[in-house]
Scaffold this motif. Structure first.
Motif, mmCIF file in Angstrom:
data_model
loop_
_atom_site.group_PDB
_atom_site.id
_atom_site.type_symbol
_atom_site.label_atom_id
_atom_site.label_comp_id
_atom_site.label_asym_id
_atom_site.label_seq_id
_atom_site.Cartn_x
_atom_site.Cartn_y
_atom_site.Cartn_z
ATOM 1 N N THR A 63 1.566 -6.576 4.507
ATOM 2 C CA THR A 63 1.928 -5.860 3.283
ATOM 3 C C THR A 63 3.382 -5.426 3.320
ATOM 4 N N LEU A 64 3.847 -4.980 4.480
ATOM 5 C CA LEU A 64 5.259 -4.591 4.619
ATOM 6 C C LEU A 64 6.178 -5.783 4.395
ATOM 7 N N MET A 65 5.865 -6.921 4.960
ATOM 8 C CA MET A 65 6.732 -8.095 4.836
ATOM 9 C C MET A 65 6.838 -8.548 3.386
ATOM 10 N N LYS A 66 5.743 -8.517 2.660
ATOM 11 C CA LYS A 66 5.775 -8.934 1.259
ATOM 12 C C LYS A 66 6.609 -7.974 0.417
ATOM 13 N N ASN A 67 6.475 -6.682 0.655
ATOM 14 C CA ASN A 67 7.213 -5.698 -0.138
ATOM 15 C C ASN A 67 8.700 -5.699 0.195
ATOM 16 N N VAL A 68 9.043 -5.931 1.436
ATOM 17 C CA VAL A 68 10.459 -5.970 1.820
ATOM 18 C C VAL A 68 11.178 -7.107 1.112
ATOM 19 N N GLY A 69 10.528 -8.273 1.023
ATOM 20 C CA GLY A 69 11.161 -9.397 0.322
ATOM 21 C C GLY A 69 11.440 -9.093 -1.133
ATOM 22 N N SER A 70 10.491 -8.471 -1.820
ATOM 23 C CA SER A 70 10.694 -8.152 -3.243
ATOM 24 C C SER A 70 11.738 -7.049 -3.429
ATOM 25 N N ILE A 71 11.784 -6.060 -2.529
ATOM 26 C CA ILE A 71 12.759 -4.967 -2.659
ATOM 27 C C ILE A 71 14.171 -5.486 -2.485
ATOM 28 N N PHE A 72 14.403 -6.293 -1.467
ATOM 29 C CA PHE A 72 15.749 -6.814 -1.230
ATOM 30 C C PHE A 72 16.176 -7.770 -2.338
ATOM 31 N N THR A 73 15.281 -8.611 -2.804
ATOM 32 C CA THR A 73 15.633 -9.557 -3.858
ATOM 33 C C THR A 73 15.965 -8.838 -5.157
ATOM 34 N N THR A 74 15.235 -7.783 -5.471
ATOM 35 C CA THR A 74 15.476 -7.040 -6.703
ATOM 36 C C THR A 74 16.798 -6.290 -6.668
ATOM 37 N N ASN A 75 17.127 -5.674 -5.538
ATOM 38 C CA ASN A 75 18.307 -4.812 -5.454
ATOM 39 C C ASN A 75 19.569 -5.540 -5.012
ATOM 40 N N TRP A 76 19.447 -6.544 -4.126
ATOM 41 C CA TRP A 76 20.633 -7.135 -3.523
ATOM 42 C C TRP A 76 20.703 -8.645 -3.657
ATOM 43 N N GLY A 77 19.699 -9.294 -4.225
ATOM 44 C CA GLY A 77 19.729 -10.740 -4.339
ATOM 45 C C GLY A 77 19.343 -11.408 -3.025
ATOM 46 N N THR A 78 19.663 -12.682 -2.930
ATOM 47 C CA THR A 78 19.285 -13.471 -1.749
ATOM 48 C C THR A 78 20.459 -13.819 -0.854
ATOM 49 N N GLN A 79 21.683 -13.381 -1.200
ATOM 50 C CA GLN A 79 22.853 -13.752 -0.425
ATOM 51 C C GLN A 79 23.363 -12.631 0.467
ATOM 52 N N SER A 80 22.819 -11.434 0.356
ATOM 53 C CA SER A 80 23.319 -10.294 1.121
ATOM 54 C C SER A 80 22.721 -10.287 2.530
ATOM 55 N N GLN A 81 23.490 -9.700 3.450
ATOM 56 C CA GLN A 81 23.009 -9.508 4.807
ATOM 57 C C GLN A 81 22.166 -8.229 4.835
ATOM 58 N N CYS A 82 20.906 -8.372 5.165
ATOM 59 C CA CYS A 82 19.977 -7.244 5.090
ATOM 60 C C CYS A 82 19.335 -7.014 6.455
ATOM 61 N N GLN A 83 18.971 -5.752 6.692
ATOM 62 C CA GLN A 83 18.346 -5.355 7.955
ATOM 63 C C GLN A 83 17.081 -4.561 7.666
#
Length: 603
Positions: free
Chosen positions: A90-110
């Motif tokens: 559940t955490l992995m699925k939500n992290v993907g949607s949060i980062f994509t919504t706020n920062w897109g797919t090109q940002s370096q995320c941690q």
């Protein structure tokens, strides 16, 4: 880079850490809070990272959205309570949607997950997911895995090595990273010496597996893991920025966020390209000439500040006050290579900062005020008040509206440019824009290695931009076919011009060539055949309506030209067929033929 702090709030985090006395008893949850506080203290040094707080168990909840107010996160995390069982998927699925919504797919995320490495239960457990995922990577059910691959996962594993369940769970988490291809790292405490030694018998370990590990997992071990985490992921990227040949015009700077090694897409086996330790400014260009070229990443340029120790500062104020008041100019080393330049700088500085002496003409200051000003000027400047090459460069670029061309790697001809970036009306920063690899990456500037001074332009040459090209794509009108209506309206426009020929002949071929080039650019060859068929049908319809004969002639000609393989080149354009007007009586036109039809014949 944006960071999500993920806190495990399952019931297992409320267990007491084994091997500790009752007075010093602490739970995994309490130790995780200390680690989060230590992490935020480290990030507070620069306050550049956007951080969010996320709790997870069987469901996820975003407690604090991305912010630089770390105190808010500290206050919220203290009020977090335990929920229920763990479901890491559940955490992995939500992290993907949060980062994509706020920062897109090109940002370096941690993602930094504080957990006791629980595996979950039943169908939602981590083992069940790994069994179902094997061999089904490309199915739509697991499409969310691609969204989290750009994210780096850091696990702060809370557990002792004598706990067999913990050690097995750590192996499952590592298997998760390997099987899904997600970037990540597990941070654990060091194994105790008595567990590594062979003197400890297996029977004693089975009887009391958690004895003898009093200091294995505690505040010190947590701080060591956080320090290692920050050293790996948040270490400042330091380089030297050099401007010209004068030795003073270079300084240590920090690039944030740290630039990643660049892997050329055309050669996956080649070694990644990194920035050189010294970035050299080659020249300056107007921002209007540079425009908005494609870039790999953008980074803030921050001057490196050497922080002085408090003891030295206090000793300078107390013990050396009398010496500073009398000896304001530092002593220079005669053996230094740059002694002459430093001596000249010191003389200029002393000339402009000399104090007004008692008895000088035009001096209206009292002796007490003069002594007071003299004592104030003798106080040493701190690091923030010293001259900085970055401040000079930033001010010059901002006032003159220029950008500085920077050589990032001389061996690979890698360039970027510095400019003043304003994120608000009152605040601006020095920004580095990293261009793609190569010297000819901005078409309207040409080869960056061939740039020179405007004064060196020879007779007959021009120093203006853009550089002339055979065919400038940015000067052509862009054709966009996102939906069916856009394509239909373009085709209907061509047919409207066809019905109004010969007055609209030039407009007909102009629109026809525009659609044809757009179709060839995206490989839409079927459109050309469809338009040719449409022109044949329209010619038959116009003949039945007794329309102008030139309409039928030009439509048949356009139909033939669209079907020719030689016209699949973008540089080739379809031109109207020449039509000659003749006297029908001179040609012996048979009776019954309309005069208008006899006026047009091929050359």
């Amino acid at each position: 880079m944006p960071t999500i702090i993920a806190l495990d709030v399952s019931l297992s985090m409320q267990r007491t850490i084994p091997g500790r006395s009752e007075e010093n008893a602490i739970t995994y949850h309490q130790l995780a809070l200390k680690g989060i506080s230590q992490l935020l203290e480290y990030l507070s040094i620069s306050k550049l990272e956007y951080v969010a707080l996320l709790t997870y168990s069987s469901s996820c909840e975003l407690k604090v959205d991305f912010t630089r107010d770390y105190d808010q996160i500290k206050q919220v995390v203290k009020k977090v309570e335990a929920v229920d069982k763990l479901c890491f998927i559940t955490l992995m699925k939500n992290v993907g949607s949060i980062f994509t919504t706020n920062w897109g797919t090109q940002s370096q995320c941690q993602v930094i997950a504080f957990t006791d490495c629980g595996l979950g239960f039943g169908s939602t457990s981590l083992k069940t997911f790994l069994q179902n995922y094997a061999g089904k990577e490309h199915e739509p059910e697991y499409a969310w895995v691609k969204a989290i691959k750009p994210v780096k996962w850091n696990f702060i594993c809370l557990g002792v090595h004598a706990d067999n369940y913990f050690t097995r769970a750590v192996g499952v988490y590592q298997q998760l990273l390997d099987l899904t291809g997600v970037k990540g790292q597990l941070y654990m405490t060091k194994a105790p010496k008595d567990l590594e030694s062979s003197d400890t018998s297996i029977t004693e370990t089975l009887k009391n597996p958690l004895a003898g590990h009093k200091s294995e997992l505690g505040r010190t071990a947590m701080f060591e893991m956080i320090e290692k985490l920050c050293e790996t992921n948040y270490k400042p990227y330091e380089v030297v920025l050099k401007c010209g040949g004068y030795f003073r015009l270079e300084c240590q700077v920090i690039l944030w966020p740290p630039p990643l090694p660049y892997q050329p897409p055309e050669n996956d086996k080649a070694a990644p390209v990194t920035l050189a330790p010294k970035l050299e400014i080659c020249g300056y260009l107007s921002l209007s000439d540079i425009g908005s070229p494609s870039s790999l990443s953008r980074h803030l340029i921050i001057p490196k500040i050497e922080r002085e120790k408090p003891s030295r500062r206090s000793s300078d104020k107390s013990g050396s006050a009398s010496k500073l008041s009398t000896d304001k100019s530092p002593k220079l080393d005669v053996n230094n290579v740059n002694y002459e330049y430093e001596k000249l700088e010191q003389d200029i500085r002393d000339f402009y900062t000399k104090d007004v002496k008692d008895g000088d003409e035009g001096s209206g200051q009292a002796p007490e005020e003069a002594d007071k000003n003299t004592s104030n000027t003798s106080v040493p400047l701190n690091e923030m008040q010293k001259e900085s090459m970055c401040a000079l460069l930033h001010g010059a670029l901002k006032v003159e509206n220029l950008a500085a061309l920077v050589l990032l790697n001389p061996e690979k001809s890698w360039y970027g440019f510095l400019y003043s970036y304003a994120d608000s009306k009152k605040k601006s920063n020095l920004m580095l824009n990293i261009l793609p690899l190569g010297s000819n990456v901005i078409p309207w500037l040409g080869d960056l290695q061939m740039l020179g001074f405007a004064e060196d332009v020879m007779a007959g040459e021009t120093a203006s931009f853009p550089v002339k090209a055979d065919k400038r794509s940015y000067s052509q009108s862009c054709v966009v076919w996102i939906n069916r209506v856009s394509l239909q309206s373009d085709v209907q426009k061509v047919l409207r011009h066809a019905k109004k020929m010969p007055e609209k002949t030039q407009h007909f071929y102009k629109e026809l060539n525009r659609i044809r080039r757009a179709a060839l650019s995206i490989g839409f060859i079927e459109l050309l055949e469809a338009m040719a068929t449409l022109f044949d049908k329209e010619a038959i319809n116009l003949t039945a309506l007794n329309a102008n004969p030139e309409c039928m002639v030009q439509l048949k000609h356009a139909s033939l030209e669209l079907r020719k393989p030689s016209n699949r080149d973008l540089k080739v354009s379809i031109v109207p067929v020449p039509v000659q007007t003749v006297n029908p009586t001179a040609q012996g036109v048979p009776p019954g033929v309309p005069p208008a039809a006899a006026n047009f014949v091929f050359n």
